[in-house]
Design an enzyme around this catalytic site. Sequence first.
Site, PDB file in Angstrom:
ATOM      1  N   PHE A 131       1.148  -1.148  -0.271  1.00  0.00           N
ATOM      2  CA  PHE A 131       0.211   0.413   0.227  1.00  0.00           C
ATOM      3  C   PHE A 131       0.953   1.079  -0.331  1.00  0.00           C
ATOM      4  O   PHE A 131       1.680   1.336   0.692  1.00  0.00           O
ATOM      5  CB  PHE A 131      -0.994  -0.154   1.208  1.00  0.00           C
ATOM      6  CG  PHE A 131      -1.512   1.235   1.569  1.00  0.00           C
ATOM      7  CD1 PHE A 131      -2.772   0.623   1.089  1.00  0.00           C
ATOM      8  CD2 PHE A 131      -1.953   1.904   1.929  1.00  0.00           C
ATOM      9  CE1 PHE A 131      -4.750   1.815   0.926  1.00  0.00           C
ATOM     10  CE2 PHE A 131      -2.915   2.881   1.732  1.00  0.00           C
ATOM     11  CZ  PHE A 131      -4.074   2.499   1.394  1.00  0.00           C
ATOM     12  N   ASP A 210       1.600  -5.496   8.160  1.00  0.00           N
ATOM     13  CA  ASP A 210       0.366  -4.508   8.206  1.00  0.00           C
ATOM     14  C   ASP A 210      -0.482  -5.513   7.696  1.00  0.00           C
ATOM     15  O   ASP A 210       0.034  -6.144   6.402  1.00  0.00           O
ATOM     16  CB  ASP A 210       0.780  -3.482   6.889  1.00  0.00           C
ATOM     17  CG  ASP A 210      -0.223  -2.478   6.968  1.00  0.00           C
ATOM     18  OD1 ASP A 210      -1.284  -2.802   7.550  1.00  0.00           O
ATOM     19  OD2 ASP A 210       0.313  -1.183   6.896  1.00  0.00           O
ATOM     20  N   TYR A 235     -11.361  -0.274  10.771  1.00  0.00           N
ATOM     21  CA  TYR A 235     -11.765   0.031  10.123  1.00  0.00           C
ATOM     22  C   TYR A 235     -12.963  -0.346   8.644  1.00  0.00           C
ATOM     23  O   TYR A 235     -13.504  -0.459   8.027  1.00  0.00           O
ATOM     24  CB  TYR A 235     -11.976   2.024   9.841  1.00  0.00           C
ATOM     25  CG  TYR A 235     -11.285   2.412   9.119  1.00  0.00           C
ATOM     26  CD1 TYR A 235     -11.116   1.694   7.378  1.00  0.00           C
ATOM     27  CD2 TYR A 235      -9.941   3.138   9.075  1.00  0.00           C
ATOM     28  CE1 TYR A 235      -9.955   2.226   7.139  1.00  0.00           C
ATOM     29  CE2 TYR A 235      -9.044   3.361   8.491  1.00  0.00           C
ATOM     30  CZ  TYR A 235      -8.631   3.053   7.561  1.00  0.00           C
ATOM     31  OH  TYR A 235      -7.710   3.126   6.433  1.00  0.00           O
ATOM     32  N   LYS A 236     -12.336  -1.395   8.696  1.00  0.00           N
ATOM     33  CA  LYS A 236     -12.235  -2.528   7.624  1.00  0.00           C
ATOM     34  C   LYS A 236     -13.071  -3.448   7.750  1.00  0.00           C
ATOM     35  O   LYS A 236     -14.473  -3.074   7.923  1.00  0.00           O
ATOM     36  CB  LYS A 236     -10.600  -2.468   6.598  1.00  0.00           C
ATOM     37  CG  LYS A 236      -9.908  -1.887   6.253  1.00  0.00           C
ATOM     38  CD  LYS A 236      -8.581  -1.745   5.769  1.00  0.00           C
ATOM     39  CE  LYS A 236      -8.541  -0.213   4.809  1.00  0.00           C
ATOM     40  NZ  LYS A 236      -7.009  -0.073   4.653  1.00  0.00           N
ATOM     41  N   ARG A 385     -12.307  -3.985  -7.692  1.00  0.00           N
ATOM     42  CA  ARG A 385     -11.698  -4.138  -6.714  1.00  0.00           C
ATOM     43  C   ARG A 385     -13.685  -5.405  -6.022  1.00  0.00           C
ATOM     44  O   ARG A 385     -14.560  -3.902  -5.405  1.00  0.00           O
ATOM     45  CB  ARG A 385     -11.380  -3.811  -5.618  1.00  0.00           C
ATOM     46  CG  ARG A 385     -10.580  -4.767  -4.174  1.00  0.00           C
ATOM     47  CD  ARG A 385      -9.812  -4.085  -3.624  1.00  0.00           C
ATOM     48  NE  ARG A 385     -10.213  -2.786  -2.842  1.00  0.00           N
ATOM     49  CZ  ARG A 385      -9.396  -2.275  -2.025  1.00  0.00           C
ATOM     50  NH1 ARG A 385      -8.000  -2.169  -1.765  1.00  0.00           N
ATOM     51  NH2 ARG A 385     -10.302  -1.296  -1.423  1.00  0.00           N
TER      52      ARG A 385
HETATM   53  C1  LIG Z   1      -6.269   1.064   4.192  1.00  0.00           C
HETATM   54  C2  LIG Z   1      -5.077   0.997   4.278  1.00  0.00           C
HETATM   55  C3  LIG Z   1      -3.855   2.219   5.470  1.00  0.00           C
HETATM   56  C4  LIG Z   1      -5.224   3.035   5.577  1.00  0.00           C
HETATM   57  O1  LIG Z   1      -3.698   3.862   6.392  1.00  0.00           O
HETATM   58  P1  LIG Z   1      -4.721   4.719   7.296  1.00  0.00           P
HETATM   59  O2  LIG Z   1      -3.228   5.118   8.095  1.00  0.00           O
HETATM   60  O3  LIG Z   1      -5.696   4.555   8.003  1.00  0.00           O
HETATM   61  O4  LIG Z   1      -4.339   5.860   5.977  1.00  0.00           O
HETATM   62  C5  LIG Z   1      -2.561   1.631   5.077  1.00  0.00           C
HETATM   63  N1  LIG Z   1      -1.606   0.423   5.168  1.00  0.00           N
HETATM   64  C6  LIG Z   1      -2.327  -0.751   4.634  1.00  0.00           C
HETATM   65  C7  LIG Z   1      -2.325  -2.175   3.668  1.00  0.00           C
HETATM   66  C8  LIG Z   1      -3.978  -0.411   4.317  1.00  0.00           C
HETATM   67  O5  LIG Z   1      -4.811  -1.083   3.459  1.00  0.00           O
END
Ligand SMILES: *Cc1c(COP(=O)(O)O)cnc(C)c1O
Length: 425
Positions: A131, A210, A235-236, A385
């Site tokens: 990401f 992560d 939040y996912k 997706r």
């Molecule tokens: C959704 C996601 C994030 C989002 O990070 P925020 O700091 O909450 O905006 C980070 N890393 C991964 C792998 C994600 O899927």
Amino acid sequence: MVDAMIRTLQDKAERLDRQDPLAGFRERFAVPDESLLYMDGNSLGRMPLASREHVQRVLDDQWADRLIRSWGEDWYQAPTRIGNKLAELIGARPGEVVISDSTSVNLYKLVMSALALRGDRLEIISDQLNFPTDLYVLQSAVQTLGKGHRITLLESPDQIGISLDDFRQALSEDTALVTFSTPTFKSGFLHPIREMTRMAHEAGALVLWDFSHAVGVVPLDLAEWEIDFAVGCTYKYLNGGPGSPAFLYVRGDLQDDALGHPWGWWGHTKPFDFDLEFTPDESIRRFLVGTPPVLSLTTIEPALDLVLEAGVGAIRAKSVAQGEYFLELFDSLLDPLGYSLGSPRNPDQRGSHISVRHPEGYRITQALIQEENLIPDFREPDNIRLGFAPLYTRFEDLFETARCLQKVVEEESYQGYGEERATVR
Ligand SMILES: *Cc1c(COP(=O)(O)O)cnc(C)c1O
């Protein structure tokens, strides 16, 4: 012929829904629009009904009534109390998880910790599927430290996964840290977490995973796998609410030596002594920085309770069954129309979302949202997706989703939309 095939696929969805042991959980979420096909629970989970009541209680009983006394009565301990609950879900020990800040900020804290613990090594290994925020955080940490760290990104020729051989070959005596997001945000590729962790340790490196797209939907066993550091969103698939703070995990035996950055008063061992020098707390609280967002923090708890009640094992079983069923739909209905698969076929290598690719992916997504009341999301260059959130996604929803993807291409309704990208998508 065609009708008979579609009928068979639809019957199968009905049968799978009837046999689904988790079917009752959908009623525990707010579903104000029953006709909406929500396939984006991997970006923002639906709202648990219990969250509304819980927030109401926190507002009335704690904020309105108890005012600042609530810090001592509940809020001060909330980041670790809820962290311990989340620890149960990911196979971590009590005291190894805290809820704080965003995933990006927690990553930064842990990257800085890990690089300090491996001070003589200068290489960081990740992959091209990561990401972007994770990569920006690495770049930022490297610049802050100014010691000449190098970031090596493993390639993914098929844009779906990476090879374990490439990973093995990249490891060296100079590797300080290996850090990956799993499952990957576009393809949903689930890395062989345990094996990669073991290999990294054999090379003397630390690992930072992560788990944003894993937590709540993929069984994790952090203690058993001897993972050093981890972060992830709430939040996912955890349904903690928009912008709910993230989790941060540090293995117990590393905590004495690990320190995040920046230091803040919430990480001090006695914040209310207001000392002029920083003395880190002995516990995982040393990774806190400032005052937690209490309302966003409290919505995580009822959501976690739902996931714990259902059990990640049962959630994963349904997620895999949904992936397999969707692939059947894909092969029968979508493959002939120019769609291709952007995710692994093997369920052991896949998380809980599947990307279907199409040269008109962006315009198709627009048509789905505007005309079919279906919300997927779009990831460049051509990924549509689709997230399967087993606590509320039905097999019937997958059938309907595939039918919509079919319709929009057959009727070419995407022609009515432009290629220009919206800012948020
Ligand atoms: C959704 C996601 C994030 C989002 O990070 P925020 O700091 O909450 O905006 C980070 N890393 C991964 C792998 C994600 O899927």
